[in-house]
Design an enzyme around this catalytic site. Sequence first.
Site, PDB file in Angstrom:
ATOM      1  N   LYS A 222      27.082  34.303   3.560  1.00 42.92           N
ATOM      2  CA  LYS A 222      27.101  34.669   1.855  1.00 42.92           C
ATOM      3  C   LYS A 222      26.456  34.144   1.336  1.00 42.92           C
ATOM      4  CE  LYS A 222      32.922  35.279   3.056  1.00 42.92           C
ATOM      5  NZ  LYS A 222      32.998  36.670   3.289  1.00 42.92           N
TER       6      LYS A 222
ATOM      7  N   ARG B 122      29.655  47.539   8.477  1.00 40.10           N
ATOM      8  CA  ARG B 122      30.305  48.547   9.212  1.00 40.10           C
ATOM      9  C   ARG B 122      31.403  49.154   9.500  1.00 40.10           C
ATOM     10  NH1 ARG B 122      35.156  45.523   8.694  1.00 40.10           N
ATOM     11  NH2 ARG B 122      34.889  43.531   7.559  1.00 40.10           N
TER      12      ARG B 122
HETATM   13  P1  ADP Z   1      38.103  45.025   6.139  1.00 33.44           P
HETATM   14  O1  ADP Z   1      39.673  44.957   6.685  1.00 33.44           O
HETATM   15  O2  ADP Z   1      37.905  44.948   5.116  1.00 33.44           O
HETATM   16  O3  ADP Z   1      37.361  45.815   7.348  1.00 33.44           O
HETATM   17  P2  ADP Z   1      38.420  42.792   7.307  1.00 33.44           P
HETATM   18  O4  ADP Z   1      38.045  40.982   6.738  1.00 33.44           O
HETATM   19  O5  ADP Z   1      39.545  42.738   7.227  1.00 33.44           O
HETATM   20  O6  ADP Z   1      37.709  43.303   7.216  1.00 33.44           O
HETATM   21  O7  ADP Z   1      38.076  42.368   8.315  1.00 33.44           O
HETATM   22  C1  ADP Z   1      37.873  43.828   9.922  1.00 33.44           C
HETATM   23  C2  ADP Z   1      38.208  43.475  11.119  1.00 33.44           C
HETATM   24  O8  ADP Z   1      37.004  42.249  11.792  1.00 33.44           O
HETATM   25  C3  ADP Z   1      39.947  42.930  11.174  1.00 33.44           C
HETATM   26  O9  ADP Z   1      40.156  43.423  12.567  1.00 33.44           O
HETATM   27  C4  ADP Z   1      39.384  40.847  11.382  1.00 33.44           C
HETATM   28  O10 ADP Z   1      39.994  41.035  12.298  1.00 33.44           O
HETATM   29  C5  ADP Z   1      38.080  41.789  12.095  1.00 33.44           C
HETATM   30  N1  ADP Z   1      37.372  40.101  11.933  1.00 33.44           N
HETATM   31  C6  ADP Z   1      36.636  40.300  10.835  1.00 33.44           C
HETATM   32  N2  ADP Z   1      35.699  38.499   9.922  1.00 33.44           N
HETATM   33  C7  ADP Z   1      35.818  38.171  11.358  1.00 33.44           C
HETATM   34  C8  ADP Z   1      34.918  37.096  12.114  1.00 33.44           C
HETATM   35  N3  ADP Z   1      34.488  36.411  11.776  1.00 33.44           N
HETATM   36  N4  ADP Z   1      35.008  37.337  13.632  1.00 33.44           N
HETATM   37  C9  ADP Z   1      35.565  38.350  14.677  1.00 33.44           C
HETATM   38  N5  ADP Z   1      36.715  39.093  14.029  1.00 33.44           N
HETATM   39  C10 ADP Z   1      36.754  39.182  12.882  1.00 33.44           C
HETATM   40  P1  ADP Z   2      36.415  37.407   3.779  1.00 35.86           P
HETATM   41  O1  ADP Z   2      34.516  37.637   4.480  1.00 35.86           O
HETATM   42  O2  ADP Z   2      36.810  36.544   3.685  1.00 35.86           O
HETATM   43  O3  ADP Z   2      36.313  39.190   3.419  1.00 35.86           O
HETATM   44  P2  ADP Z   2      34.989  37.782   0.396  1.00 35.86           P
HETATM   45  O4  ADP Z   2      34.314  37.153  -0.234  1.00 35.86           O
HETATM   46  O5  ADP Z   2      34.750  38.780   0.580  1.00 35.86           O
HETATM   47  O6  ADP Z   2      35.709  36.636   2.069  1.00 35.86           O
HETATM   48  O7  ADP Z   2      36.698  37.329  -0.335  1.00 35.86           O
HETATM   49  C1  ADP Z   2      37.425  37.817   0.858  1.00 35.86           C
HETATM   50  C2  ADP Z   2      39.424  38.128  -0.827  1.00 35.86           C
HETATM   51  O8  ADP Z   2      38.960  36.583  -1.536  1.00 35.86           O
HETATM   52  C3  ADP Z   2      38.582  39.690  -1.730  1.00 35.86           C
HETATM   53  O9  ADP Z   2      39.235  39.947  -1.990  1.00 35.86           O
HETATM   54  C4  ADP Z   2      39.489  38.356  -2.957  1.00 35.86           C
HETATM   55  O10 ADP Z   2      41.082  38.566  -3.133  1.00 35.86           O
HETATM   56  C5  ADP Z   2      39.158  36.697  -3.072  1.00 35.86           C
HETATM   57  N1  ADP Z   2      38.844  36.252  -3.798  1.00 35.86           N
HETATM   58  C6  ADP Z   2      36.849  36.168  -3.724  1.00 35.86           C
HETATM   59  N2  ADP Z   2      36.590  36.088  -4.503  1.00 35.86           N
HETATM   60  C7  ADP Z   2      37.240  35.187  -5.143  1.00 35.86           C
HETATM   61  C8  ADP Z   2      36.641  34.802  -6.608  1.00 35.86           C
HETATM   62  N3  ADP Z   2      35.271  34.922  -6.548  1.00 35.86           N
HETATM   63  N4  ADP Z   2      37.977  35.066  -7.832  1.00 35.86           N
HETATM   64  C9  ADP Z   2      38.740  35.094  -6.945  1.00 35.86           C
HETATM   65  N5  ADP Z   2      39.053  35.508  -5.824  1.00 35.86           N
HETATM   66  C10 ADP Z   2      38.109  35.764  -4.537  1.00 35.86           C
END
Ligand code: ADP
Ligand code: ADP
Length: 471
Positions: free
Chosen positions: A116, A296
């Site tokens: 990130k 993805r």
């Molecule tokens: P989104 O729902 O927005 O596609 P998520 O962050 O919820 O993204 O992740 C989607 C899928 O990837 C989920 O099945 C989650 O369990 C898996 N996932 C997310 N981050 C990781 C990670 N670092 N390692 C393994 N699986 C992950």
């Molecule tokens: P991940 O890789 O776990 O998906 P993200 O950076 O996408 O991590 O953040 C996951 C969630 O955390 C976001 O969907 C949002 O709800 C919250 N979030 C992330 N950054 C912020 C922020 N700067 N302020 C408030 N909420 C945040």
Amino acid sequence: MIQKLLIANRGEIACRIARSAGEMGIATLAIASQADEDALHVQSCDEVVHLGGHSPAESYLRRDAIISAALERGADAVHPGYGFLSEDPEFAQAVQEAGLIWVGPPAAAIRAMGLKDAAKALMQEAGVPIVPGYHGAAQSLQVLEEAAAQIGYPVLIKAVAGGGGKGMRRVDRPEEFAAHLASAQSEAQSAFGNARVLIEKFIANPRHIEIQVFGDGQKAVHLYERDCSLQRRHQKVIEEAPAPHMPSEVRDAMGRAAVRAAEAIGYASAGTVEFIVDGSAPLHENSFYFMEMNTRLQVEHPVTEEILGIDLVAWQLQVAAGGLLPRAQDEIHAQGHSIEARLYAEDSAQGFLPSIGQLHHLNFGPGLRVETGVAQGGQVTPYYDPMIAKLIATGPDRAGALQRLVRGLKLTEIAGLKTNRDFLIALLQHEDFVAGTFDTGLIARDMQVLTHAPAPTPEDWARAALCAMGL
Ligand code: ADP
Ligand code: ADP
Ligand code: MG
């Protein structure tokens, strides 16, 4: 053209990919762990390679075994789905070095967005607005604490290698910073093998709005937005497209920023640029900030497909085989509204504890698009994500889609496992959600009301007794 596709995943996403491939006349090869020997995704494919094992490490994460299986069975392409190996640049590269087509973005694009902090620096250079904060290399407590003070509380500590909401802590007061930092770092170290963090301003009344993008390595287009603000512990629960109360000029500005992000890294295939939006005032062209890019296909991609009338997996397969972008930006038009709910085998009343076991009875309600990886009689095991299905409803407008989803959920029958069905229904009927005025804090704020399980009525007991007697 791809002749035979190995689907390096399981569950609903493997079934989803098999469906589009099958429609395109592409043969499909499943992989399966021992726990998934008879799973629906295996039945949905033409062939299967049994990898054995139960845990992901023993099965779906075995890079070499998966590539060997593809070669031995004569597959010419690999689709990673989401999760597992989908964002692993080493795997993407190894697939290509083995002479196979990788149905996904170039390894370099995955790498560019993998951490990130580096992604934010790159986006800042490309002129994409980023969340104000610190994403430097220095990681001492003193540096990070000073950065937090400068940014101004509340702040969010995030693992740079994070995903799935892990390694993230909100800090409201300076005196709590050190303790939260230590716990974020240790969680990040154990989950991702990387303790590095960044600090962000915690955006007030945050809304999560993301833009679906699609590229062919040269050009990219945006495919409208999704609002994924209904989250529990930073994990999405309900997603919809388009976002409620989204002015077209803000959509255009976000779409342009997302395309800039994708083109800056020579993006190919489907991807999502996630933005955090300040929801304390009406949406504005200057109130959205880049958070991260998921390189993805995303779990919530169906709502986009529904409003655009396109098949994103088919697009991925076409572009991976060397095709150009199927449509230009001015040929992409949205119609109607679509909402998705993630149905999980979990006990909402008991802290959302996963519910493991057999699905004795499963019958989805009418009017829904169902994306599932289990069938009646199937098992939800402790080895993988306990999602039962994604239920998607589409209508001419938001109210119509919402009504259809609530009805479909109410008429969904599940026996054998606890599920979050009633929680989802309560959530969809929450007055702020109905009004389209909500932020990511809604679920946590109203958890008590949303998870209150009504006691069974005398009629429920009577019906259960008749069922048990086989009547
Ligand atoms: P989104 O729902 O927005 O596609 P998520 O962050 O919820 O993204 O992740 C989607 C899928 O990837 C989920 O099945 C989650 O369990 C898996 N996932 C997310 N981050 C990781 C990670 N670092 N390692 C393994 N699986 C992950
Ligand atoms: P991940 O890789 O776990 O998906 P993200 O950076 O996408 O991590 O953040 C996951 C969630 O955390 C976001 O969907 C949002 O709800 C919250 N979030 C992330 N950054 C912020 C922020 N700067 N302020 C408030 N909420 C945040
Ligand atoms: Mg995210």
